[in-house]
Design an enzyme around this catalytic site. Sequence first.
Site, PDB file in Angstrom:
ATOM      1  N   TRP A  39       0.834  -1.208   0.000  1.00 56.21           N
ATOM      2  CA  TRP A  39       0.000   0.000   0.000  1.00 56.21           C
ATOM      3  C   TRP A  39       0.865   1.252   0.000  1.00 56.21           C
ATOM      4  O   TRP A  39       0.502   2.263  -0.603  1.00 56.21           O
ATOM      5  CB  TRP A  39      -0.945  -0.008   1.202  1.00 56.21           C
ATOM      6  CG  TRP A  39      -1.825  -1.215   1.254  1.00 56.21           C
ATOM      7  CD1 TRP A  39      -1.920  -2.135   2.266  1.00 56.21           C
ATOM      8  CD2 TRP A  39      -2.727  -1.674   0.234  1.00 56.21           C
ATOM      9  NE1 TRP A  39      -2.820  -3.119   1.956  1.00 56.21           N
ATOM     10  CE2 TRP A  39      -3.333  -2.866   0.703  1.00 56.21           C
ATOM     11  CE3 TRP A  39      -3.089  -1.199  -1.026  1.00 56.21           C
ATOM     12  CZ2 TRP A  39      -4.278  -3.579  -0.030  1.00 56.21           C
ATOM     13  CZ3 TRP A  39      -4.022  -1.911  -1.772  1.00 56.21           C
ATOM     14  CH2 TRP A  39      -4.600  -3.081  -1.275  1.00 56.21           C
ATOM     15  N   ASP A  40       2.018   1.200   0.676  1.00 53.83           N
ATOM     16  CA  ASP A  40       2.936   2.337   0.647  1.00 53.83           C
ATOM     17  C   ASP A  40       3.419   2.616  -0.775  1.00 53.83           C
ATOM     18  O   ASP A  40       3.454   3.765  -1.229  1.00 53.83           O
ATOM     19  CB  ASP A  40       4.148   2.059   1.533  1.00 53.83           C
ATOM     20  CG  ASP A  40       3.899   2.384   2.990  1.00 53.83           C
ATOM     21  OD1 ASP A  40       3.005   3.199   3.279  1.00 53.83           O
ATOM     22  OD2 ASP A  40       4.597   1.820   3.853  1.00 53.83           O
ATOM     23  N   PHE A  41       3.820   1.567  -1.476  1.00 45.78           N
ATOM     24  CA  PHE A  41       4.353   1.762  -2.819  1.00 45.78           C
ATOM     25  C   PHE A  41       3.263   2.184  -3.807  1.00 45.78           C
ATOM     26  O   PHE A  41       3.499   3.006  -4.700  1.00 45.78           O
ATOM     27  CB  PHE A  41       5.074   0.500  -3.297  1.00 45.78           C
ATOM     28  CG  PHE A  41       6.424   0.322  -2.659  1.00 45.78           C
ATOM     29  CD1 PHE A  41       7.484   1.141  -2.998  1.00 45.78           C
ATOM     30  CD2 PHE A  41       6.638  -0.654  -1.695  1.00 45.78           C
ATOM     31  CE1 PHE A  41       8.725   1.005  -2.409  1.00 45.78           C
ATOM     32  CE2 PHE A  41       7.874  -0.808  -1.094  1.00 45.78           C
ATOM     33  CZ  PHE A  41       8.916   0.023  -1.452  1.00 45.78           C
TER      34      PHE A  41
END
Length: 410
Positions: free
Chosen positions: A163-165
């Site tokens: 989700w960060d990427f």
Amino acid sequence: MYQLLSGLSIVEVSSFVASPTAGLYCAQMGAEVIRIDDRRGGLDYKRYMMTREGRSLSWENLNRAKKSVALDLQTPEGRELAVELARKVGQVITNLPLESFMAHERIAAGRPDLVSVRIMGWHDGRQAMDFTVNAASGYPLMTGPEDWDARTAPPVNQILPAWDFITGAYCAFALLAGLRHRDATGEGSELRVPLGDVAIGTAFNAGAAAEMLYRGDDRERIGNAIWGAFGRDFQSADGKRFMVAALTPKQWKATVEAFGLTDDLAAVEAELGVSFGLSDHHRFVHRHRLFSMFQEAAEQFTYAALAERLTKAGATFERYRTMHEMARDPDLVTNNPLFGPSPANPSGFAYPAPRSFANIPGREAGDPQPAPYLGQNSEEVLSQRLGLSSGEIAALIDKGVVATSDKESA
């Protein structure tokens, strides 16, 4: 590095993964990304794993091709310098809180056409990280062996902070959308991107959330099988594990041919009155019987022999590797034009470095650039962007408001 964004400068005040990723992608396309950190290093500056030289490999890779300005962000003077740099540049990426010293309204007071992208936790202001929004998404409770009891089975977290990427990539897109709008209208924009919304919204974009609402229940765990299609891991006669995916009639035909199951599967189709070649549905519904047949066939071949058959037939497959194996694989890394020669990394450790993921025929990608040392570009940026004289910069350094390269101090 491609130069499609040459001439664009971006101020980045960020930490951890999502926000630095947005800046990284812009830098790899030629933008000048000026990362502002506290002089002592941001929250992610010493993120595990550290080399013997005291350098974070995570920080080093998420900040390639950027410039570094180190200020004492615990002081009003250091914060005002950061705000003034953002005003001069006109576009900002940050994951600092809404009411921080880098608040959009504060910067825009001196730059009304400011375009800022702010990564948040949840839309209502609550804090979040990849690992916590993933817990809310439902995916960890759909992951794991098929024979686990749904009532007592634990969640299975993903190791990659996906989700960060995804959020970082979306924020790079959002920034460019805001800049395009400014070019057309002259208006600035504040774009807030909650990490939690990226996760929950993606579950809906994928159709998965709608599926649960439609069925009125949760999806069962299916191990390493592909949901709604034919695909799973198999093991060859010499113990090699590999993944096969057959989502199209062409892929299915090639896989069946490579495994030598054409006649056997024709008999099963006649028995069941179905056509596996025309229906993902039937391949998935009867997956257990099919998996058993394919695994039995796999045990008749070494992996090398089966890989040759799968390749010749045009099937879609890949052998499982450890990440250490992947990092040394000639096809994936060594001979892959994605990677260039190792730049002069602050860690002093030489290893393959990726270029931009985009491959643009006819354009020179250039070699990967290193991450900066903390504060490496402080004097350059303050001079060029704020017009400070060498004497003014020296005075700020003496006061501890500005720091220069920490090359010798790690």
